[in-house]
Structures are given as structure tokens and as C-alpha cells.
Design an enzyme around this catalytic site. Structure first.
Site, PDB file in Angstrom:
ATOM      1  N   PRO A 156       0.816  -1.224   0.000  1.00 27.35           N
ATOM      2  CA  PRO A 156       0.000   0.000   0.000  1.00 27.35           C
ATOM      3  C   PRO A 156       0.848   1.272   0.000  1.00 27.35           C
ATOM      4  CG  PRO A 156      -0.891  -1.587   1.549  1.00 27.35           C
ATOM      5  CD  PRO A 156       0.442  -2.120   1.116  1.00 27.35           C
ATOM      6  N   TYR A 157       1.943   1.246   0.753  1.00 20.41           N
ATOM      7  CA  TYR A 157       2.831   2.414   0.792  1.00 20.41           C
ATOM      8  C   TYR A 157       3.467   2.645  -0.577  1.00 20.41           C
ATOM      9  CZ  TYR A 157       6.575   5.514   2.405  1.00 20.41           C
ATOM     10  OH  TYR A 157       7.425   6.577   2.576  1.00 20.41           O
ATOM     11  N   VAL A 158       3.993   1.594  -1.174  1.00 17.74           N
ATOM     12  CA  VAL A 158       4.628   1.706  -2.492  1.00 17.74           C
ATOM     13  C   VAL A 158       3.629   2.202  -3.529  1.00 17.74           C
ATOM     14  CG1 VAL A 158       5.676   0.367  -4.360  1.00 17.74           C
ATOM     15  CG2 VAL A 158       6.407  -0.004  -1.993  1.00 17.74           C
ATOM     16  N   SER A 160       0.879   3.965  -3.025  1.00 17.09           N
ATOM     17  CA  SER A 160       0.500   5.360  -2.772  1.00 17.09           C
ATOM     18  C   SER A 160       1.592   6.331  -3.185  1.00 17.09           C
ATOM     19  CB  SER A 160       0.154   5.552  -1.291  1.00 17.09           C
ATOM     20  OG  SER A 160       1.294   5.424  -0.458  1.00 17.09           O
ATOM     21  N   LYS A 161       2.850   5.973  -2.928  1.00 15.41           N
ATOM     22  CA  LYS A 161       3.939   6.889  -3.241  1.00 15.41           C
ATOM     23  C   LYS A 161       4.252   6.925  -4.738  1.00 15.41           C
ATOM     24  CE  LYS A 161       4.749   8.549   0.866  1.00 15.41           C
ATOM     25  NZ  LYS A 161       4.509   9.976   1.169  1.00 15.41           N
TER      26      LYS A 161
END
Length: 253
Positions: A156-158, A160-161
């Protein structure tokens, strides 16, 4: 006061700690009047007291970037307090929670994407509307090295970024002729509350990250803030749509 942001009015989100708080100090030192915003009022109040105590212009508003009404209040409050909005640093973000993608809880995905992507979306749109009315401006969004390369068990972090990089490019292309520049920074390992908590939970991870970073160390928040200050300054007047790694060479490998 003279500096690369002399006479500018800046809005900084996620300013209660880490890169955001460092940016408030750097932007103010470089001559900007700063409106800082985050969800934690005490930290914001202390930061503004620190800045005004040094003779800088600063104010705060409590806001959650996942709420459009809060974003609107932050932008409107900046204009009401300082007369206009020249530059914005959309830095509010949520860190990675580690789990294999097939086991990741949907609530984790939603929370990370809400802050890291939807929050930047809300902020960028509202800031652009204000800058169009004011004749132009400059925006920097915080992505991450996780927005340029993939890392395991942090989907999810990857996601989103990476999306912040795309949002930045889209906005830059759409508004360049109207005098608005939009760029992003991609910090590598940077000392912050989130990173320190991660290091405490996983002893040895800092050494591992240093081993894959050519400069072999963790950045201080001020180093990332300096890059953001340059990108929103007139010294970067012909720079738009870029994502600048501030990572000690991490993405070179």
C-alpha cells in the site's frame, strides 16, 4: 530578511514533526511566512512559538488532509492570515505497515492511500485553485524512494507513493502555462518518529539500509527540507514535473 523564499507565503502539511517541522524551520529561515498544519495541535503550537520567538512569521491550523473541509480551511486560513498563497509543501503522510500483499488488511490499504494519495490530491487541487487566482505558485509533494522502486511487504505504501509521482506529473503538465510548478521529492531513510520506531522494532535494519545507501547513513530531516525549499523557490523556476530523489544514492543501486 533575505533568502531564497524571501517574501513568499508557504503552507506546509504534516508539520508536527520530522520533515514537515524541519521544512517550517528552513522555509522561515529562508524568508517565507509559514502556515503549518497537521493533526497534533500541541506540536504545531510549540513549533509556531519557536519560530515567532526567533522573529519569523508563522501560524498554524489543525487539519486532517483526508478531510476536504480541513484542507479548504488550511488554505483559506493561510490566505486570510498572510494575504495569499505562493508555495505549498504537501508532506503529510503515513508510513508503511509490513505484511505480504495477500495478507494485508483492506483497512490498512485504505488508511495509507487516504493520507498519502487522497490527501495530496485534496491539497494539490485546492492549492492550485488558490494559485490560479493569485497568478501562479509552486508546489512540492512528498513521495518516497518507495515511489521510485518497490520494496517487499509494503505494497500500500509503495502504491501510494508511486501514485504521488503520477499526480505530480499530471498537475505539472496541466498547469505549467498558467505559472504553477509542481514537483515532488523522494526521501530515502530520514530520521523521524516513524523511522526511529521502525529501527527500535527491528534492530539491525538501520545498518542494513546504510549498507545499500552509497552515502552510508540516515538523512537528517533538514537535508530533505532544504531540497523542498529549493524546488519551491524561484531558483528552480524552469523545473516542473520532476521527482527529486533525496536518498544518499539509494536509488542508484
Amino acid at each position: 530578511m533575505w533568502g531564497i523564499l524571501s517574501g513568499k507565503v508557504a503552507l506546509i502539511t504534516g508539520a508536527s514533526s520530522g520533515i514537515g517541522a524541519a521544512a517550517a524551520r528552513v522555509f522561515a529561515r529562508e524568508g517565507a511566512a509559514v502556515m503549518v498544519t497537521a493533526r497534533r495541535e500541541r506540536e504545531l503550537s510549540d513549533l509556531v512559538d519557536e519560530l515567532t520567538g526567533k522573529g519569523f512569521e508563522a501560524a498554524y491550523t489543525v487539519a486532517d488532509v483526508t478531510r476536504p473541509e480541513d484542507v479548504d480551511r488550511a488554505v483559506s486560513g493561510t490566505v486570510q492570515r498572510f494575504g495569499r498563497l505562493d508555495v505549498a509543501f504537501n508532506n503529510a503522510g503515513l508510513g508503511a505497515e509490513q505484511a505480504p500483499m495477500h495478507l494485508m488488511d483492506d483497512a490498512v490499504f485504505d488508511a495509507i492511500v487516504d493520507v498519502n494519495l487522497r490527501g495530496v490530491w485534496y491539497c494539490t487541487r485546492r492549492e492550485i485553485a488558490e494559485m490560479l487566482a493569485g497568478g501562479g505558485g509552486a508546489i512540492v509533494n512528498t513521495s518516497s524512494v518507495g515511489g521510485l522502486v518497490a520494496t517487499p511487504v509494503a505494497a500500500p505504501y509503495v502504491i501510494s507513493k508511486h501514485a504521488v509521482v503520477g499526480l505530480t506529473k499530471a498537475a505539472a503538465a496541466e498547469y505549467a502555462k498558467q505559472g504553477i510548478r509542481v514537483n515532488a521529492i523522494a526521501p530515502g531513510t530520514t530520521r523521524s518518529e516513524m523511522i526511529e520506531a521502525w529501527f527500535a522494532l527491528q534492530p539491525g535494519i538501520e545498518d542494513l539500509l546504510h549498507a545499500v545507501t552509497p552515502q552510508g547513513r540516515t538523512a537528517e530531516p533538514e537535508e530533505v527540507a532544504e531540497a523542498a525549499a529549493w524546488l519551491v523557490s524561484d531558483r528552480a523556476s524552469f523545473v516542473t514535473g520532476v521527482t527529486l530523489p533525496v536518498d544518499g544514492g539509494y536509488t542508484l543501486i
